[in-house]
Design an enzyme around this catalytic site. Structure first.
Site, PDB file in Angstrom:
ATOM      1  N   HIS A  13       0.820  -1.218   0.000  1.00 48.47           N
ATOM      2  CA  HIS A  13       0.000   0.000   0.000  1.00 48.47           C
ATOM      3  C   HIS A  13       0.851   1.264   0.000  1.00 48.47           C
ATOM      4  CE1 HIS A  13      -3.825   2.145   1.002  1.00 48.47           C
ATOM      5  NE2 HIS A  13      -2.990   3.010   1.532  1.00 48.47           N
ATOM      6  N   GLU A 205     -10.472  14.864  11.641  1.00 49.99           N
ATOM      7  CA  GLU A 205      -9.828  14.774  10.334  1.00 49.99           C
ATOM      8  C   GLU A 205     -10.575  15.674   9.357  1.00 49.99           C
ATOM      9  OE1 GLU A 205      -8.447  11.183   7.523  1.00 49.99           O
ATOM     10  OE2 GLU A 205     -10.602  11.367   7.710  1.00 49.99           O
ATOM     11  N   GLU A 350      -5.496  16.401   3.169  1.00 49.46           N
ATOM     12  CA  GLU A 350      -5.957  15.668   4.351  1.00 49.46           C
ATOM     13  C   GLU A 350      -5.156  16.133   5.565  1.00 49.46           C
ATOM     14  OE1 GLU A 350      -5.709  11.510   3.482  1.00 49.46           O
ATOM     15  OE2 GLU A 350      -7.434  11.565   2.125  1.00 49.46           O
ATOM     16  N   ARG A 352      -4.747  15.606   9.837  1.00 53.05           N
ATOM     17  CA  ARG A 352      -5.039  14.818  11.043  1.00 53.05           C
ATOM     18  C   ARG A 352      -4.111  15.284  12.161  1.00 53.05           C
ATOM     19  NH1 ARG A 352      -4.189  11.392   6.744  1.00 53.05           N
ATOM     20  NH2 ARG A 352      -5.973  10.177   6.007  1.00 53.05           N
TER      21      ARG A 352
END
Length: 494
Positions: A13, A205, A350, A352
């Site tokens: 991944h 998030e 993104e 976080r």
């Protein structure tokens, strides 16, 4: 004896070529060992503080389900559940969580990376006495363990024992109505800021589609009982609108963007609209359940893109400043490139926030820190108690993307500096940019990054100590790759 390299293969991944060279011709004579075929056994252990013994080819889906069946869980972990445990540990995989206002850390609970949960591990290492590679177990208080906790693929770990905590139930509330100007506003901005959600809830998030005015905001709150407005869920992956794309659909989107990069503007608007509609149609805007059922939401059918990745260590009270400055620079770069008819960033930003890897959290006397973890604390700045994770996503091959990533990276390394903050790479993502792409900046690979892991550390806990340990455990370089040979070079002695 036959000069092969051996690479542990999990779910592949990761974005970065830690395991294999990005050009196959540069990886001759490599044996891939598929850990998912056989290294999958696990069992719960420990009558007192709970633990789980798992082999490294097991997936996070399997691990978390096994823990849940025993009434146990972990606090924070990556959103894709198909990652192997070994893969997550290799690159200090993390989630998004810090203690909310008034929340106390439960026994065995850590808000850092999965690497910090390790009590012991077993790895394939060289035995000088037996003149062969053997399995050896390292307890967490073994100094050599510190280099193996986040080894970047420079070792082959076969099994681990992880500290587990009590199973938590969480509510996940999705919002799509908070303006980006407000959520990412400068410190002191009134209203619903990222920091205000973080302070009240602990898990936050933001997924911000390009050229849109409001992000998809997820807010996780610990809740033993289901809130009246929430829908109970009993399995993960509750956002089908985002994670059930067929290969044909993914290829069509890629062709659309790469044939006309300006389509990024309309694609961002469509993605936002699909999110708003999907959350409503699937009744997933307010869900509640066991932690894995609300924290796992990325599958192989989620749109596949590339990403840069960095973490900013700073004070909790400076989180809003970190995010506001980053968003301001991102907008500047996007506007500057758009004026030249370039659209380098066509997928979301993104954001976080997690805690750091404090060895004391797992309750083992003398527990060694994860030496190469991006979440390892800085001894000279104990006030830095959180990490802000920042990623910009885009399709591989997007015109201007490498230069834009380089520009953002240069600014970030210049801006997030002591005493305010420091920056480290997210090992599994893109970093070290030049116009040729990620992982090509020789100075960053050989000087900038190693220096960050040398500052304010005892000599036996520096970057060089980790490299020396990994070399000693694998003196023949069986477990290495072209990028790792550049990155994890022994220090030059003068």
């Amino acid at each position: 004896e036959h000069r092969y390299r051996v690479r542990a293969l999990g779910r592949a991944h990761t974005w970065s070529p830690l395991a294999l060279a990005s050009t196959p011709a540069r990886s001759p004579r490599v044996l891939l060992v598929d850990t998912t075929r056989h290294l999958t056994r696990m069992r719960v252990a420990g009558a007192g503080p709970a633990a789980i013994v798992t082999q490294t080819g097991a997936t996070m889906d399997e691990l978390l389900a096994h823990l849940e069946a025993a009434g146990l869980g972990l606090t924070a972990y990556p959103a894709p559940g198909d990652l192997t445990v070994g893969g997550v540990l290799a690159i200090d995989g993390h989630g998004t969580a810090i203690p909310a206002r008034g929340e106390k850390r439960a026994r065995g609970q850590s808000f850092g990376s999965l690497s910090n949960q390790v009590l012991s591990l077993t790895a394939v290492v060289w035995s000088e006495r037996r003149r062969r590679y053997v399995l050896r177990t390292f307890d967490r208080d073994d100094p050599a363990c510190g280099a193996l906790l986040t080894h970047l693929g420079r070792a082959f770990v076969t099994s681990v024992t992880l500290r587990a905590g009590p199973l938590r139930h969480l509510r996940c509330l999705s919002r799509t109505d908070v303006p980006a100007d407000e959520l990412f506003g400068s410190p002191g901005t009134r209203g619903e800021t990222f920091a205000s959600f973080l302070e009240a809830n602990g898990g936050v998030e933001a997924i911000w589609y390009p050229f849109t005015d409001a992000p998809w905001l997820k807010v996780w709150t610990v809740s033993r009982r289901r809130p009246a407005s929430s829908r109970a869920v009993t399995r993960p992956y509750n956002y089908p609108f985002s994670d059930t794309l067929t290969e044909a659909e993914q290829q069509a989107i890629r062709r659309r963007i790469l044939s006309d990069p300006s389509e990024a503007v309309s694609l961002g608007a469509e993605s936002y609209a699909d999110t708003v509609a999907g959350l409503s149609a699937e009744d997933s805007a307010d869900i509640w359940g066991a932690s894995k059922d609300v924290l796992l939401y990325v599958r192989p059918q989620t749109l596949r893109v590339t990403a840069n990745g960095y973490t900013i260590l700073t004070r909790r009270r400076d989180v809003q400043r970190v995010i506001s400055e980053f968003v301001g620079r991102y907008r500047d770069v996007v506007a500057r490139y758009r004026a030249r008819d370039l659209y380098p960033f066509n997928m979301p930003v993104e954001i976080r926030v997690s805690g750091l890897d404090h060895p004391r959290d797992i309750g083992v006397d003398g527990a060694q820190p994860a030496l190469l973890s991006a979440l390892s604390p800085r001894r000279d700045h104990p006030e830095w108690n959180v990490a802000v994770w920042l990623d910009i996503l885009s399709f591989p091959g997007t015109p201007g993307a490498n230069r834009a990533y380089r520009d953002i990276e240069r600014w970030m390394f210049a801006n997030y500096r002591p005493p305010y903050a420091t920056i480290r790479p997210e090992w599994s993502k893109g970093w070290g940019y030049t116009e040729r792409g990620a992982w090509t900046n020789h100075r960053m690979i050989t000087r900038t990054l190693p220096h960050e892991f040398r500052v304010a550390r005892p000599r036996d806990r520096t970057w060089d100590a980790a490299v020396s340990t990994l070399d000693r455990l694998d003196p023949h370089g069986v477990f290495t790759s072209p990028l790792l040979r550049s990155l994890l070079r022994p220090a030059v002695r003068h």
